[in-house]
Motif scaffolding. Structure first.
Motif, PDB file in Angstrom:
ATOM      1  N   GLU A 140      54.940  64.523  92.271  1.00  0.00           N
ATOM      2  CA  GLU A 140      55.512  64.054  93.544  1.00  0.00           C
ATOM      3  C   GLU A 140      56.514  65.073  94.085  1.00  0.00           C
ATOM      4  O   GLU A 140      56.568  65.322  95.285  1.00  0.00           O
ATOM      5  CB  GLU A 140      56.197  62.692  93.368  1.00  0.00           C
ATOM      6  N   LEU A 141      57.304  65.661  93.172  1.00  0.00           N
ATOM      7  CA  LEU A 141      58.298  66.646  93.617  1.00  0.00           C
ATOM      8  C   LEU A 141      57.607  67.823  94.306  1.00  0.00           C
ATOM      9  O   LEU A 141      58.099  68.353  95.292  1.00  0.00           O
ATOM     10  CB  LEU A 141      59.111  67.161  92.419  1.00  0.00           C
ATOM     11  N   GLU A 142      56.428  68.206  93.751  1.00  0.00           N
ATOM     12  CA  GLU A 142      55.701  69.340  94.338  1.00  0.00           C
ATOM     13  C   GLU A 142      55.301  69.072  95.778  1.00  0.00           C
ATOM     14  O   GLU A 142      55.128  69.974  96.575  1.00  0.00           O
ATOM     15  CB  GLU A 142      54.440  69.664  93.508  1.00  0.00           C
ATOM     16  N   LYS A 143      55.122  67.777  96.089  1.00  0.00           N
ATOM     17  CA  LYS A 143      54.663  67.431  97.444  1.00  0.00           C
ATOM     18  C   LYS A 143      55.805  67.369  98.448  1.00  0.00           C
ATOM     19  O   LYS A 143      55.568  67.295  99.647  1.00  0.00           O
ATOM     20  CB  LYS A 143      53.963  66.065  97.404  1.00  0.00           C
ATOM     21  N   VAL A 144      57.050  67.373  97.960  1.00  0.00           N
ATOM     22  CA  VAL A 144      58.193  67.287  98.877  1.00  0.00           C
ATOM     23  C   VAL A 144      58.271  68.576  99.686  1.00  0.00           C
ATOM     24  O   VAL A 144      58.165  69.664  99.133  1.00  0.00           O
ATOM     25  CB  VAL A 144      59.509  67.075  98.088  1.00  0.00           C
ATOM     26  N   LYS A 145      58.439  68.436 101.001  1.00  0.00           N
ATOM     27  CA  LYS A 145      58.370  69.642 101.839  1.00  0.00           C
ATOM     28  C   LYS A 145      59.677  70.428 101.864  1.00  0.00           C
ATOM     29  O   LYS A 145      59.743  71.510 102.396  1.00  0.00           O
ATOM     30  CB  LYS A 145      57.939  69.273 103.256  1.00  0.00           C
TER      31      LYS A 145
END
Ligand code: UDP
Ligand code: MG
Length: 322
Positions: free
Chosen positions: A27-32
């Motif tokens: 999920e962190l990877e998806k944070v812009k």
């Protein structure tokens, strides 16, 4: 723009690696935005520290803040928030009960202008009868004590804007409960409902004793009603025994007992002692009120909190916070 994630960890060696790699990291990877992950080790006595140090070794975005002993989750959260440098700070538990999938929704609500976005536990979850009853009583008592703005079910799954973080960091009281302080601080609050999941592994470290301590802390720090309560009881006793006493004097000694009630010396004495007990309760409550004032001063909360975003042309030059 940067978001800080703060996770308090206490003896989570069984589940934390899985939680991080399988649930949180994707999920962190998806944070812009850019992010930092602050892991606060609250004096764990198992292998948690080693695990998070290893993670921090491999990923510089991870910061480890280790306490010298167990100070409790509230303090761990506070330490993490003080360490954070992001434009917003998101706090969550390390055990997977607060689904990381939701962080995008939290961030979105924050982008839309929510200054405090709070995760609220669903009403119809299955969790223990005792826990349910305890939490119900807790909110009932708080309400009875006049603390009206606590929302049942609010959890520490929360994102707060930088302007809230700055104000929060100014608070110095020791016996703190973050939720209560957030309510006290005001700001624009938005709620997100979610279902509290199951623990990935390990056991909850909040046992009855700790929860009880937390409840007492909230009562004492949020309300002074208990102090006044006994004053009111004392006032009632005093007035009631005074009326009864006057009645006895008139009936027995002035009118020579026309109702044939035959008051004995013992009854008169009891009425007098009850009257004195009432006075003692009142004076105790007055002393307690002074103590509560000292308590409030000792907490040293700021007199007020300025909403810098909506204030204009102030001299401090601090109005540009965003
Ligand atoms: N925790 C902590 N210090 C403590 C107790 C708990 O930092 O003294 C952390 C724990 O590792 C977890 C979170 O606080 O990440 C919530 O704890 P727990 O799951 O025991 O509580 P519950 O889910 O019942 O609220
Ligand atoms: Mg938990």
């Amino acid at each position: 723009m940067k978001i800080s994630f703060v996770v308090p960890i206490y003896n989570e060696e069984k589940g934390f690696r899985d939680f991080y790699t399988k649930m949180l990291l994707p999920e962190l990877e998806k944070v812009k935005y850019d992010y930092e992950l602050i892991l606060v080790d609250d004096g764990s006595s198992d292998g948690s520290l080693k695990i998070i140090q290893d993670l921090a070794e491999k990923d510089k975005r991870i910061k480890v803040l280790r306490f010298s002993r167990n100070f409790g989750k509230e303090i761990a959260l506070t330490a993490g928030i003080r360490e954070a440098i992001g434009n917003a700070v998101l706090t969550m538990d390390a055990d997977g009960q607060q689904p990381p999938k939701l962080i995008h929704e939290f961030i979105q609500k924050w982008e839309e202008g929510g200054e405090i976005v709070i995760g609220r536990r669903g009403k119809f979850e299955k969790h223990g009868f005792i826990a349910k009853l305890g939490s119900k009583c807790f909110y009932k008592i708080l309400r009875m004590m006049g603390v009206k703005d606590t929302v049942p079910g609010s959890t520490d799954f929360r994102i707060i804007d930088r302007c809230v973080v700055d104000e929060y960091n100014k608070l110095t009281e020791h016996g703190r409960i973050t939720r209560g302080l957030m309510d006290w601080m005001g700001f624009k609050k938005v709620y997100i409902d979610y279902t509290y999941g199951n623990r990935l592994a390990g056991r909850p470290s909040y046992n009855f004793r700790k929860l009880f301590q937390l409840a007492i802390n909230s009562f004492v720090s949020l309300s002074s009603t208990p102090l006044v309560l006994f004053g009111w009881i004392g006032a009632f006793i005093t007035v009631a025994s005074l009326i009864l006493g006057i009645f006895v004097i008139i009936e027995e000694f002035i009118m020579a007992d026309p109702l044939q009630l035959r008051w004995t010396g013992t009854t008169c004495l009891s009425i007098f002692i009850t009257f004195l007990i009432g006075l003692v309760l009142i004076s105790q409550s007055i002393t307690a009120l002074y103590i509560s004032h000292i308590h409030a001063e000792a907490q040293g909360r700021p007199l007020y909190i300025v909403d810098h975003k909506n204030s204009r042309n102030l001299n401090e030059g601090k109005t540009k916070k965003s």
